[in-house]
Design a protein around this motif. Structure first.
Motif, short mmCIF file in Angstrom:
data_model
loop_
_atom_site.label_atom_id
_atom_site.label_comp_id
_atom_site.label_asym_id
_atom_site.label_seq_id
_atom_site.Cartn_x
_atom_site.Cartn_y
_atom_site.Cartn_z
N ALA A 192 41.95 104.11 19.49
CA ALA A 192 40.81 104.81 19.15
C ALA A 192 40.34 104.76 17.77
N VAL A 193 41.20 104.70 16.92
CA VAL A 193 40.84 104.69 15.53
C VAL A 193 40.69 103.12 15.21
N PRO A 194 39.27 102.70 14.90
CA PRO A 194 39.22 101.42 14.43
C PRO A 194 40.16 100.86 13.00
N ALA A 195 40.41 99.53 12.97
CA ALA A 195 40.94 98.91 11.83
C ALA A 195 40.28 99.47 10.54
N THR B 18 37.48 114.06 10.55
CA THR B 18 38.36 114.41 9.64
C THR B 18 39.61 114.66 9.74
N ALA B 19 39.93 114.93 11.10
CA ALA B 19 41.45 115.18 11.68
C ALA B 19 42.03 113.79 11.83
N GLU B 20 41.39 112.70 12.32
CA GLU B 20 42.04 111.61 13.05
C GLU B 20 41.48 110.12 12.21
N LEU B 21 40.47 109.92 11.96
CA LEU B 21 39.98 108.99 11.20
C LEU B 21 40.56 108.80 9.77
#
Length: 295
Positions: A184-187, A208-211
Motif C-alpha cells: 500500500a505504501v510506495p517505497a 498522515t497516519a500511514e505514509l
C-alpha cells in the motif's frame, strides 16, 4: 546587496510558505485570462529590472494559452535572462520544487546554475496522491493496466499512487492495507524529507497516519490544494502529497557537488547536460561543412 534570481510560477496556489525568513517569495506571472499582453510585458520587464534574471517553472499541465503567453513575452522582450523550465511534476510537487529553488536563490549560485539545478532537484521529489478513483488517471505510467482494472474495482475504493520518481499504484483495503499482496505504501526516499499534503474531496488520514511514518519524514505540513490538482489526477476525490529535501544546507551541497560548465551558446554557467536559459545542450553539435577540400 545582491538581489536573488526571481523564481516564478503561474498560479498563487503554487507558492508554498517560506520555511524561514531568508527565503524569498515567488514571483507570479499571471495567465492571459487575468492579465492582458501589455500588462504581462510590463510585469515581466519589472521583474527582470529588479532581479536581473527570472526562472519560471512551466509544467506540461498548464493551459496552452498560458504557455504561449510566456513564450510570447520572452520573445517580445528579446531577453536571454528569462528561463522557461519544463518540469514534469504534479501540481504540489511543482510547488515544492519552486520552494527549493527559492531557497537556493539566496545562495552564491549564478542564475544559470539555479535554473539548471531544477532538473537535478526534481529527481529528489516524491510526488503522489491518495485517490478515490483512477478511472481518469492518464498522466501516470503505473505498472498495471489501469483501463482494464479500474472498471472492476468496487465503488468507495481508495488508491495510493506515486507519480514520481517511480510510478506505483495500489488499491487500499478498509484497514488501509493493500489488496492482492500489493504494497500500500510506495517505497519512499532514502534521505531526510519533509512531507507537504493537500486535501481535496476525500476524507482520509492515510497520508498522515500511514505514509508519513513509513517514510520517516522530518515534518508534515498541510497546504491548500492547487486548483490544477483535480485535473491532473483525474478526480477531485484526492489527498495530494509531495516530499522533498527541506534543509537548505543539504540542497546547497547537492547542487555544489555537481561540476559546473559554461554554456557554449549563451555563456551562462550550468550543471547537468542542458542550459536552463537557452536550452542548448552541454556539448555543441559538430559543425557541418559543405566546403570542398582542396586538391
Amino acid at each position: 546587496m545582491r538581489v536573488p534570481t526571481a523564481i516564478a510560477v503561474t498560479s498563487a496556489d503554487l507558492v508554498l510558505p517560506a520555511p524561514d525568513r531568508h527565503t524569498p517569495g515567488a514571483a507570479l506571472l499571471h495567465p492571459p485570462d487575468q492579465l492582458d499582453l501589455d500588462s504581462a510585458l510590463a510585469e515581466t520587464a519589472a521583474l527582470l529590472e529588479r532581479h536581473g534574471h527570472l526562472v519560471a517553472l512551466v509544467p506540461p499541465w498548464l493551459p496552452r494559452a498560458t504557455v504561449q503567453r510566456l513564450h510570447t513575452v520572452r520573445a517580445i522582450l528579446e531577453t536571454d535572462r528569462m528561463a522557461l523550465l519544463g518540469i514534469d511534476l504534479p501540481p504540489l510537487g511543482t510547488a515544492l520544487l519552486a520552494r527549493q529553488l527559492r531557497q537556493l536563490s539566496v545562495c552564491d549560485f549564478s542564475p544559470g546554475v539555479i535554473a539548471s539545478a531544477a532538473r537535478l532537484l526534481s529527481h529528489y521529489v516524491y510526488a503522489g496522491a491518495l485517490l478515490g478513483s483512477v478511472a481518469k488517471l492518464d498522466r501516470v505510467r503505473v505498472p498495471v493496466g489501469l483501463g482494464a482494472h479500474a472498471r472492476s474495482w468496487s465503488p468507495g475504493a481508495q488508491f495510493s499512487v506515486l507519480a514520481h520518481p517511480t510510478p506505483h499504484l495500489a488499491r487500499l483495503g478498509s484497514s488501509g492495507g493493500a489488496h492482492s499482496g500489493t504494497q500500500a505504501v510506495p517505497a519512499g526516499p532514502g534521505f531526510a524529507t519533509q512531507l507537504t499534503f493537500a486535501r481535496g474531496q476525500l476524507g482520509s488520514d492515510w497520508v498522515t497516519a500511514e505514509l508519513a511514518p513509513a517514510w520517516q519524514v522530518q515534518g508534515v505540513m498541510e497546504n491548500p490544494l492547487p486548483a490544477a490538482s483535480p485535473g491532473w489526477w483525474g478526480t477531485s476525490k484526492l489527498v495530494e502529497f509531495a516530499a522533498g529535501i527541506p534543509d537548505l544546507s543539504v540542497l546547497y551541497q547537492l547542487v555544489a557537488s555537481v561540476r559546473r560548465e559554461r554554456c557554449h551558446w549563451c555563456g551562462l554557467e550550468l550543471i547537468g547536460d542542458r542550459c536552463g536559459f537557452c536550452a542548448a545542450p552541454l556539448t555543441a553539435p559538430p559543425p557541418t561543412s559543405t566546403a570542398r577540400s582542396r586538391p
